[in-house]
Design a protein around this motif. Structure first.
Motif, short mmCIF file in Angstrom:
data_model
loop_
_atom_site.label_atom_id
_atom_site.label_comp_id
_atom_site.label_asym_id
_atom_site.label_seq_id
_atom_site.Cartn_x
_atom_site.Cartn_y
_atom_site.Cartn_z
N GLY A 109 0.78 -1.23 0.00
CA GLY A 109 0.00 0.00 0.00
C GLY A 109 0.81 1.27 0.00
N GLY A 110 2.13 1.15 -0.15
CA GLY A 110 2.97 2.32 -0.17
C GLY A 110 3.11 2.90 -1.57
N LYS A 111 3.68 4.09 -1.64
CA LYS A 111 3.94 4.73 -2.93
C LYS A 111 5.44 4.61 -3.21
CE LYS A 111 3.34 8.97 -5.59
NZ LYS A 111 2.88 10.39 -5.57
N PRO A 112 5.83 3.71 -4.10
CA PRO A 112 7.27 3.48 -4.32
C PRO A 112 7.94 4.64 -5.05
CG PRO A 112 5.98 2.21 -5.88
CD PRO A 112 4.99 2.82 -4.93
N GLU A 113 9.20 4.82 -4.74
CA GLU A 113 10.01 5.75 -5.51
C GLU A 113 10.48 5.05 -6.78
OE1 GLU A 113 12.51 8.58 -3.28
OE2 GLU A 113 12.35 7.14 -1.63
N ASP A 114 11.04 5.83 -7.68
CA ASP A 114 11.60 5.26 -8.89
C ASP A 114 12.71 4.28 -8.49
OD1 ASP A 114 13.54 5.05 -11.20
OD2 ASP A 114 12.01 6.31 -12.14
N PRO A 115 12.76 3.10 -9.10
CA PRO A 115 13.82 2.15 -8.75
C PRO A 115 15.23 2.73 -8.83
CG PRO A 115 12.16 1.04 -10.07
CD PRO A 115 11.78 2.50 -10.04
N LEU A 116 15.45 3.69 -9.73
CA LEU A 116 16.77 4.33 -9.82
C LEU A 116 17.11 5.08 -8.53
CD1 LEU A 116 17.11 5.75 -13.44
CD2 LEU A 116 18.62 4.11 -12.31
N VAL A 117 16.10 5.64 -7.88
CA VAL A 117 16.33 6.32 -6.60
C VAL A 117 16.82 5.33 -5.56
CG1 VAL A 117 15.23 7.60 -4.71
CG2 VAL A 117 14.64 8.12 -7.10
N TYR A 118 16.15 4.16 -5.50
CA TYR A 118 16.58 3.12 -4.57
C TYR A 118 17.99 2.65 -4.91
CZ TYR A 118 11.63 2.71 -3.18
OH TYR A 118 10.36 2.94 -2.71
N LYS A 119 18.25 2.49 -6.18
CA LYS A 119 19.57 2.01 -6.60
C LYS A 119 20.67 2.97 -6.16
CE LYS A 119 22.36 1.35 -10.77
NZ LYS A 119 22.38 1.30 -12.24
N HIS A 120 20.47 4.26 -6.37
CA HIS A 120 21.50 5.24 -6.01
C HIS A 120 21.65 5.34 -4.49
CE1 HIS A 120 20.85 7.25 -10.19
NE2 HIS A 120 21.74 6.27 -10.24
N ARG A 121 20.56 5.15 -3.76
CA ARG A 121 20.64 5.15 -2.29
C ARG A 121 21.48 3.96 -1.82
NH1 ARG A 121 14.96 5.10 0.50
NH2 ARG A 121 14.79 6.91 -0.89
N TYR A 122 21.22 2.80 -2.41
CA TYR A 122 22.01 1.61 -2.07
C TYR A 122 23.49 1.81 -2.41
CZ TYR A 122 24.37 -2.68 -3.50
OH TYR A 122 25.31 -3.66 -3.72
N LEU A 123 23.77 2.33 -3.61
CA LEU A 123 25.16 2.51 -4.03
C LEU A 123 25.89 3.50 -3.13
CD1 LEU A 123 24.82 2.53 -7.92
CD2 LEU A 123 25.74 0.72 -6.47
N GLU A 124 25.20 4.52 -2.65
CA GLU A 124 25.83 5.46 -1.73
C GLU A 124 26.28 4.75 -0.46
OE1 GLU A 124 24.77 9.60 0.71
OE2 GLU A 124 23.38 8.83 -0.82
N ARG A 125 25.44 3.87 0.06
CA ARG A 125 25.81 3.13 1.27
C ARG A 125 26.91 2.12 0.98
NH1 ARG A 125 20.34 1.78 4.77
NH2 ARG A 125 19.37 3.85 4.61
N LEU A 126 26.82 1.46 -0.17
CA LEU A 126 27.85 0.48 -0.51
C LEU A 126 29.21 1.16 -0.66
CD1 LEU A 126 28.69 -2.39 -1.33
CD2 LEU A 126 28.11 -1.80 -3.68
N HIS A 127 29.22 2.31 -1.30
CA HIS A 127 30.49 3.00 -1.51
C HIS A 127 31.10 3.44 -0.18
CE1 HIS A 127 29.33 3.97 -5.94
NE2 HIS A 127 29.76 2.74 -5.78
N GLN A 128 30.25 3.74 0.79
CA GLN A 128 30.77 4.05 2.13
C GLN A 128 31.44 2.82 2.73
OE1 GLN A 128 27.41 5.54 4.35
NE2 GLN A 128 27.39 7.50 3.28
N ARG A 129 30.83 1.65 2.53
CA ARG A 129 31.37 0.41 3.08
C ARG A 129 32.72 0.05 2.45
NH1 ARG A 129 29.32 -4.87 5.14
NH2 ARG A 129 30.77 -6.48 4.43
N ILE A 130 32.83 0.25 1.15
CA ILE A 130 34.04 -0.20 0.45
C ILE A 130 35.06 0.92 0.23
CG2 ILE A 130 32.74 -2.03 -0.70
CD1 ILE A 130 32.81 -0.38 -3.26
N ALA A 131 34.79 2.10 0.78
CA ALA A 131 35.69 3.24 0.55
C ALA A 131 37.11 2.93 1.02
CB ALA A 131 35.16 4.48 1.27
N GLY A 132 37.24 2.25 2.16
CA GLY A 132 38.56 1.92 2.67
C GLY A 132 39.32 0.97 1.76
N ARG A 133 38.60 0.05 1.14
CA ARG A 133 39.24 -0.89 0.21
C ARG A 133 39.74 -0.15 -1.03
NH1 ARG A 133 34.43 -5.53 0.38
NH2 ARG A 133 34.55 -5.92 2.63
#
Length: 291
Positions: A109-133
């Protein structure tokens, strides 16, 4: 070109054997009329370990998004749901997992955002995780071998010595694939033949890369050899008559033992051989290049 969902072509794992003294599992014997001329690699999990642990970044983000719909499901229930469909879609471009997330939001029953928005949000978090590598590779604090599937450089060097043409095709976004391939020193093997996902996801697929390889070089499918830890590249290589080597890599442990889930899934996708890594690259090439 839309990437198909996982559909096993092998529902029961047949009896297999190993090349003597190696971890190379033969699902179906390979005897090629001529040696491979073109070799396609997936990137993450097949060569690179920079993004190891990405699932543990994606799933919590998805759980947060679904909780915002007001669902009465517990965090544990949502985590099981997300982990199930994330792993099911592993091997496809990241956007497909985000499309599924949007569908799950709508179901609640929610109103989803564009999948690209979710993708970029995920990538931002992933890049924080792997920044040290990534920074460690840039500064030399981390050697490329530490962030590669064991034996990868030796295999690539041997393939270059055989004079084959090598290609890299990844579901990760193209700018990131280019950058991380350079950090690992892999660009010297693939040159301009490094392909990654685009925001316009219908304009890229691994099947399209394979079609381009065969068409531009005017070669039959049996001249193509593919390495991958995702079902997409295995299925795509087999669909044109190529030879597919499943890399059931233990990304976190680098143990030299195959990941059981990857092994079963990749055999199901039609893989001819299964390896845990490239430690036994020499007998592998001797087997594939024998006449």
């Amino acid at each position: 070109m839309h990437e198909e969902d996982y559909r096993p072509v092998v529902t029961e794992i047949p009896p297999t054997e190993f090349l003597p003294g190696t971890s190379i599992e033969i699902v179906r014997p390979v005897r090629l009329p001529t040696p491979p001329e073109h070799v396609l690699f997936d990137f993450d999990g097949t060569l690179s370990l920079i993004r190891e642990g990405w699932v543990d970044v994606m799933v919590p983000m998805m759980v947060e998004v679904l909780q915002q719909t007001g669902t009465e499901e517990t965090p544990e229930q949502l985590e099981r749901l997300c982990r199930e469909f994330v792993t099911y879609l592993t091997g496809k471009q990241t956007i497909y997992q985000m499309i599924r997330l949007a569908e799950e939001v709508q179901r609640r029953g929610g109103k989803p955002e564009d999948p690209l928005v979710y993708k970029h949000r995920y990538l931002e978090r992933l890049h924080q995780r792997i920044a040290g590598r990534r920074e460690g590779l840039r500064t030399g604090r981390i050697q490329p071998e530490q962030m590669l599937v064991p034996g990868a450089l030796e295999l690539l060097e041997a393939l270059r010595g055989l004079g084959v043409h090598m290609y890299l095709a990844s579901g990760t976004d193209q700018p990131c694939v280019w950058e991380e391939a350079q950090l690992l020193g892999l660009d010297r093997y693939f040159g301009q033949h490094i392909y990654g996902a685009l925001d316009n996801y219908t304009a890229f697929s691994k099947a399209m890369v394979i079609e381009q390889i065969l068409k531009e070089n005017q070669v039959p499918g049996h001249r193509l050899l593919g390495f991958g830890d995702g079902y997409v590249e295995i299925a795509n290589v087999k669909s044109v008559g190529g030879t597919a080597v499943a890399v059931a890599s233990d990304e976190a442990g680098r143990s030299g033992k195959p990941d059981p889930w990857k092994r079963q899934r990749l055999i199901g996708a039609g893989a001819d051989l299964v390896i845990p890594d490239y430690r036994h690259w020499k007998p592998l090439l001797e087997y594939l290049w024998r006449q």
